[in-house]
Enzyme design. Sequence first.
Site, mmCIF file in Angstrom:
data_model
loop_
_atom_site.group_PDB
_atom_site.id
_atom_site.type_symbol
_atom_site.label_atom_id
_atom_site.label_comp_id
_atom_site.label_asym_id
_atom_site.label_seq_id
_atom_site.Cartn_x
_atom_site.Cartn_y
_atom_site.Cartn_z
ATOM 1 N NE ARG A 187 1.143 -17.152 8.883
ATOM 2 C CZ ARG A 187 2.369 -17.376 9.360
ATOM 3 N NH1 ARG A 187 2.822 -18.604 9.433
ATOM 4 N NH2 ARG A 187 3.128 -16.378 9.759
ATOM 5 C CE LYS A 231 1.205 -14.277 13.143
ATOM 6 N NZ LYS A 231 0.844 -13.295 12.084
ATOM 7 N N GLY A 232 3.732 -20.643 12.422
ATOM 8 C CA GLY A 232 3.812 -21.641 11.359
ATOM 9 C C GLY A 232 3.305 -23.027 11.689
ATOM 10 C CG ASP A 251 16.330 -22.756 6.356
ATOM 11 O OD1 ASP A 251 17.038 -23.523 5.685
ATOM 12 O OD2 ASP A 251 16.181 -21.550 6.047
ATOM 13 C CB VAL A 269 8.257 -24.793 1.373
ATOM 14 C CG1 VAL A 269 9.166 -25.647 0.505
ATOM 15 C CG2 VAL A 269 8.731 -24.808 2.824
ATOM 16 C CD GLU A 315 9.536 -24.425 14.063
ATOM 17 O OE1 GLU A 315 8.327 -24.137 14.024
ATOM 18 O OE2 GLU A 315 10.431 -23.566 14.145
ATOM 19 C CG ASP A 316 6.956 -23.904 10.652
ATOM 20 O OD1 ASP A 316 8.025 -23.963 11.294
ATOM 21 O OD2 ASP A 316 6.517 -22.823 10.204
HETATM 22 P P1 IMP Z 1 15.802 -21.552 10.950
HETATM 23 O O1 IMP Z 1 16.016 -20.765 12.199
HETATM 24 O O2 IMP Z 1 16.667 -21.077 9.820
HETATM 25 O O3 IMP Z 1 15.912 -23.047 11.140
HETATM 26 O O4 IMP Z 1 14.370 -21.235 10.409
HETATM 27 C C1 IMP Z 1 13.248 -21.754 10.964
HETATM 28 C C2 IMP Z 1 12.082 -20.822 10.778
HETATM 29 O O5 IMP Z 1 12.221 -20.035 9.592
HETATM 30 C C3 IMP Z 1 10.837 -21.668 10.597
HETATM 31 O O6 IMP Z 1 10.186 -21.802 11.824
HETATM 32 C C4 IMP Z 1 10.045 -20.874 9.612
HETATM 33 O O7 IMP Z 1 9.230 -19.967 10.311
HETATM 34 C C5 IMP Z 1 11.070 -20.095 8.816
HETATM 35 N N1 IMP Z 1 11.388 -20.767 7.548
HETATM 36 C C6 IMP Z 1 12.466 -21.509 7.233
HETATM 37 N N2 IMP Z 1 12.404 -21.962 5.985
HETATM 38 C C7 IMP Z 1 11.240 -21.506 5.487
HETATM 39 C C8 IMP Z 1 10.574 -21.664 4.217
HETATM 40 O O8 IMP Z 1 11.037 -22.327 3.277
HETATM 41 N N3 IMP Z 1 9.375 -21.048 4.103
HETATM 42 C C9 IMP Z 1 8.821 -20.311 5.105
HETATM 43 N N4 IMP Z 1 9.383 -20.158 6.303
HETATM 44 C C10 IMP Z 1 10.584 -20.749 6.491
HETATM 45 MG MG MG Z 2 8.333 -21.072 12.347
#
Ligand code: IMP
Ligand code: MG
Length: 172
Positions: A163, A41-42, A101, A151, A97-98
């Site tokens: 959100r 949803k982000g 990470d 965040v 994408e939001d």
């Molecule tokens: P990744 O797979 O670790 O790159 O994470 C990506 C997903 O994790 C993003 O689409 C977010 O939904 C969530 N995410 C990563 N970091 C944060 C944060 O700081 N706050 C909230 N959601 C996060």
């Molecule tokens: Mg996300």
Amino acid sequence: MSRQPTLLITQEKIRQTVAKLAAEINRDYRDKQPLLVGILKGSFVFMADLVRQLDLPVELDFIKLSSYGSSTRTSGKVKVVHGMKTNIKGRDVIVVEDIVDTGLTISFVMNYLCKKKPASLKLCALFDKPSQRRIPVSIDYLGFTVPDKFVVGYGIDWNEKFRHLPDLCIID
Ligand code: IMP
Ligand code: MG
């Protein structure tokens, strides 16, 4: 643990950066009809602001993923829970994408979409948190690099909360 959000990036700064990203996309996709695919949803707030700055005959779709693990870190075990009806074969696709990470989520999505044979596939991410990267990710359109903090706001949640905050904030 305090769950009081503190300001990181103001809505005004976000607005300026979204406009800059939209200008880049307008320039790169002139005479094209890109399909923007938002990750739910982000990305919903970012997507809504971004598309309203685009001067192109864009189409939109969304996919929803589930990832297992703690609420503050992805496990990397990602599954598509709501796919797209749009056939992306031969389309110019931009994934919206939001935040990136570890990179596990977006790598999964890019691989998943790549198998459907789009003409081109690019990534537009508003926030990047490179300090925890586990898979290299190339972000074609990037808004901000943020520190290794959790965040929230501007569509991004902690346990489905925050959100709605217009600014990007940090929670401890
Ligand atoms: P990744 O797979 O670790 O790159 O994470 C990506 C997903 O994790 C993003 O689409 C977010 O939904 C969530 N995410 C990563 N970091 C944060 C944060 O700081 N706050 C909230 N959601 C996060
Ligand atoms: Mg996300």
